[in-house]
Design an enzyme around this catalytic site. Sequence first.
Site, PDB file in Angstrom:
ATOM      1  N   PHE A  69       0.367  -0.638   0.063  1.00 39.86           N
ATOM      2  CA  PHE A  69      -0.019   0.237   0.257  1.00 39.86           C
ATOM      3  C   PHE A  69       1.077   1.114   0.116  1.00 39.86           C
ATOM      4  CE2 PHE A  69      -2.467  -3.233   1.897  1.00 39.86           C
ATOM      5  CZ  PHE A  69      -3.178  -3.570   0.939  1.00 39.86           C
ATOM      6  N   SER A  70       1.898   1.179  -0.278  1.00 32.54           N
ATOM      7  CA  SER A  70       3.321   2.493  -0.408  1.00 32.54           C
ATOM      8  C   SER A  70       2.517   3.727  -1.311  1.00 32.54           C
ATOM      9  CB  SER A  70       4.447   2.234  -0.873  1.00 32.54           C
ATOM     10  OG  SER A  70       5.384   2.713  -0.709  1.00 32.54           O
ATOM     11  N   ASN A  71       2.429   4.695  -0.920  1.00 28.79           N
ATOM     12  CA  ASN A  71       1.805   5.530  -1.429  1.00 28.79           C
ATOM     13  C   ASN A  71       3.800   6.185  -2.485  1.00 28.79           C
ATOM     14  OD1 ASN A  71      -0.633   5.436  -0.914  1.00 28.79           O
ATOM     15  ND2 ASN A  71       0.240   7.092   0.907  1.00 28.79           N
ATOM     16  N   LEU A  73       5.751   4.070  -3.939  1.00 27.60           N
ATOM     17  CA  LEU A  73       5.874   3.149  -4.980  1.00 27.60           C
ATOM     18  C   LEU A  73       4.679   3.504  -5.760  1.00 27.60           C
ATOM     19  CD1 LEU A  73       5.713  -0.511  -4.169  1.00 27.60           C
ATOM     20  CD2 LEU A  73       7.656   0.680  -4.483  1.00 27.60           C
TER      21      LEU A  73
END
Length: 301
Positions: A69-71, A73
């Site tokens: 859920f990395s913003n 990435l």
Amino acid sequence: MKLLATTLPSPLQRLTDSVTKTAEVELYIKRDDLIHPLVSGNKWRKLKYALQEANERDVKTILTFGGAFSNHLFALSAAGKLLGFRTIGVVRGEELEDKERSSTLAFCEAQGMELVFVTRQEYKQRAERPFLDELCQRFDSPMIIAEGGTGPLALQGVAELTGEVREQLGRRPDYYALASGTGGTAAGILSAGASVLSFPVLKGGGFLEKDILDLAGELSPDVSLSLFTDFHFGGYGRWNTELLEFIDWFHREHHIQLEQIYTGKMMYGLYQLLERGYFKPGSSIVTIHTGGLQGLLSSRR
Ligand SMILES: *Cc1c(COP(=O)(O)O)cnc(C)c1O
């Protein structure tokens, strides 16, 4: 350099409601969520100089790290597509490879990012030389950006925010309040000589204090870092109805959307402090809307 079309300086808005009036403080929100539709918030600030350097060094490929859920990435994949870099995302959790993609990872792939799934054990080595050397060999010597985009170049980008605020406000605020994941944003604001109220979104976020201070380097004597570790709502990616109701209340009151992973927790915590009389009357506080709205629950858009 081909540049992203950004809204800068991002707007600074005053927040006035029953809570701020009772607390007799001046509260503001720095709308970094409006910087760019895809590369938004602190992720744009943290990537700015890394992307510039990649361009100057004629880098072809950029590799970085993140969770499902990395913003970060999300932002890097969009920047790569817009600016013409090949991007590789090393993702925590080997078991995710064969599962349905999270909306974040699906977006990253749609932007052309190659995803490499690694075990949690391998992911722990993300800052260690042998693992990085292996990745360099495998992917033709990419530029490597640390998890969350957090590194020396990120601090410089984040620090610029305080210059914008000083111009917009005509003076320095007493505090900046922000949500912390890796602590890079907090470190950038501190390194610019401003006091920070950091709200870790992870459980047991006290470890961040050392990380933030190590990153920030030497501080001027009148600058302080305060961590508020009680507003994680069970940990990263967790929340409850009380938090969602607060986000709804804030939206009705101020017509500004927060999300439940980062900015909602920070604002909830800050309003608790306001209600408890934590601040001296007359204090000025700038909250940072670090973006992340793609992580908003789809049912609440
Ligand atoms: C990544 C992120 C943060 C955390 O930033 P750090 O510099 O890692 O502490 C805060 N808010 C949002 C919306 C983010 O995407």
